[in-house]
Design a protein around this motif. Structure first.
Motif, PDB file in Angstrom:
ATOM      1  N   ALA A   7       0.780  -1.114   0.098  1.00  0.00           N
ATOM      2  CA  ALA A   7       0.085  -0.138  -0.067  1.00  0.00           C
ATOM      3  C   ALA A   7       0.957   1.191   0.024  1.00  0.00           C
ATOM      4  CB  ALA A   7      -0.858  -0.036   1.271  1.00  0.00           C
ATOM      5  N   ILE A  11      -1.889   5.989   2.382  1.00  0.00           N
ATOM      6  CA  ILE A  11      -3.185   5.230   2.244  1.00  0.00           C
ATOM      7  C   ILE A  11      -3.286   4.480   3.782  1.00  0.00           C
ATOM      8  CG2 ILE A  11      -4.632   3.282   1.565  1.00  0.00           C
ATOM      9  CD1 ILE A  11      -3.485   3.923  -1.116  1.00  0.00           C
ATOM     10  N   ASP A  15      -8.959   4.006   4.976  1.00  0.00           N
ATOM     11  CA  ASP A  15      -9.199   4.251   3.610  1.00  0.00           C
ATOM     12  C   ASP A  15      -9.186   3.128   2.727  1.00  0.00           C
ATOM     13  OD1 ASP A  15      -8.708   7.114   3.855  1.00  0.00           O
ATOM     14  OD2 ASP A  15      -6.756   6.910   3.417  1.00  0.00           O
ATOM     15  N   ILE A  16      -8.515   2.037   2.905  1.00  0.00           N
ATOM     16  CA  ILE A  16      -8.585   1.026   2.205  1.00  0.00           C
ATOM     17  C   ILE A  16      -9.895   0.124   2.726  1.00  0.00           C
ATOM     18  CG2 ILE A  16      -7.965  -1.586   1.983  1.00  0.00           C
ATOM     19  CD1 ILE A  16      -5.071  -0.207   2.537  1.00  0.00           C
ATOM     20  N   GLU A  17     -10.533   0.111   3.641  1.00  0.00           N
ATOM     21  CA  GLU A  17     -11.676  -0.490   4.210  1.00  0.00           C
ATOM     22  C   GLU A  17     -12.888   0.513   3.539  1.00  0.00           C
ATOM     23  OE1 GLU A  17     -11.567  -0.425   8.503  1.00  0.00           O
ATOM     24  OE2 GLU A  17     -10.477  -2.513   8.612  1.00  0.00           O
ATOM     25  N   GLU A  19     -12.636   1.902   0.755  1.00  0.00           N
ATOM     26  CA  GLU A  19     -12.904   1.633  -0.695  1.00  0.00           C
ATOM     27  C   GLU A  19     -13.282   0.353  -1.143  1.00  0.00           C
ATOM     28  OE1 GLU A  19     -11.852   2.806  -4.601  1.00  0.00           O
ATOM     29  OE2 GLU A  19     -11.761   3.957  -2.910  1.00  0.00           O
ATOM     30  N   LEU A  20     -12.997  -0.702  -0.205  1.00  0.00           N
ATOM     31  CA  LEU A  20     -13.776  -2.017  -0.111  1.00  0.00           C
ATOM     32  C   LEU A  20     -14.987  -1.998  -0.034  1.00  0.00           C
ATOM     33  CD1 LEU A  20     -10.991  -4.213   1.570  1.00  0.00           C
ATOM     34  CD2 LEU A  20     -11.540  -4.157  -0.709  1.00  0.00           C
TER      35      LEU A  20
END
Length: 126
Positions: A7, A11, A15-17, A19-20
């Motif tokens: 990553a 990020i 942020d990742i969660e 986006e998912l």
């Protein structure tokens, strides 16, 4: 600190969660749309077939009774039976669509409640 991640360092896990989560919602929307389109295609096919059978029946019905053969009468009955079955099938399809809409509405309501209670404030804005 010496763990290397794929990553981007800017990020965050949030942020990742987020986006998912967005991707999951888009997937759900696409699955629903696919289902709607399948119902529409089935409905169109049923309506076309009903129309075709009605035209065929109309031709037979337009023959005066005294000029009809036993075969014509039998074909009339068969066409009526086929039309009736297709109309029943279409009624079931319409009921299924309505049930699906109600289920999706309930899912949307549950998701909205979940979002209000579970996600951090910055996720709600996104």
């Amino acid at each position: 600190d010496d763990v290397v991640s794929m990553a981007d360092s800017t990020i965050t896990v949030d942020d990742i969660e987020g986006e998912l989560f967005k991707i999951e919602r888009i997937r759900d929307i696409l699955v629903r749309r696919e289902s709607e389109l399948r119902y529409m295609m089935d409905d169109i096919q049923l309506c076309k077939e009903i129309t075709r059978l009605k035209k065929e029946l109309h031709k037979l019905v337009s023959i005066p009774d005294k000029d009809k053969s036993n075969e014509d009468r039998q074909k009339e009955e068969e066409l009526l039976h086929q039309i009736h079955k297709l109309v029943e099938t279409r009624d079931f399809l319409v009921d299924d669509v309505e049930f699906e809409r109600l289920r999706e509405k309930e899912e949307d309501k549950e998701m909205a409640e979940f979002l209000k209670s579970s996600l951090p404030r910055n996720m709600k804005k996104a």
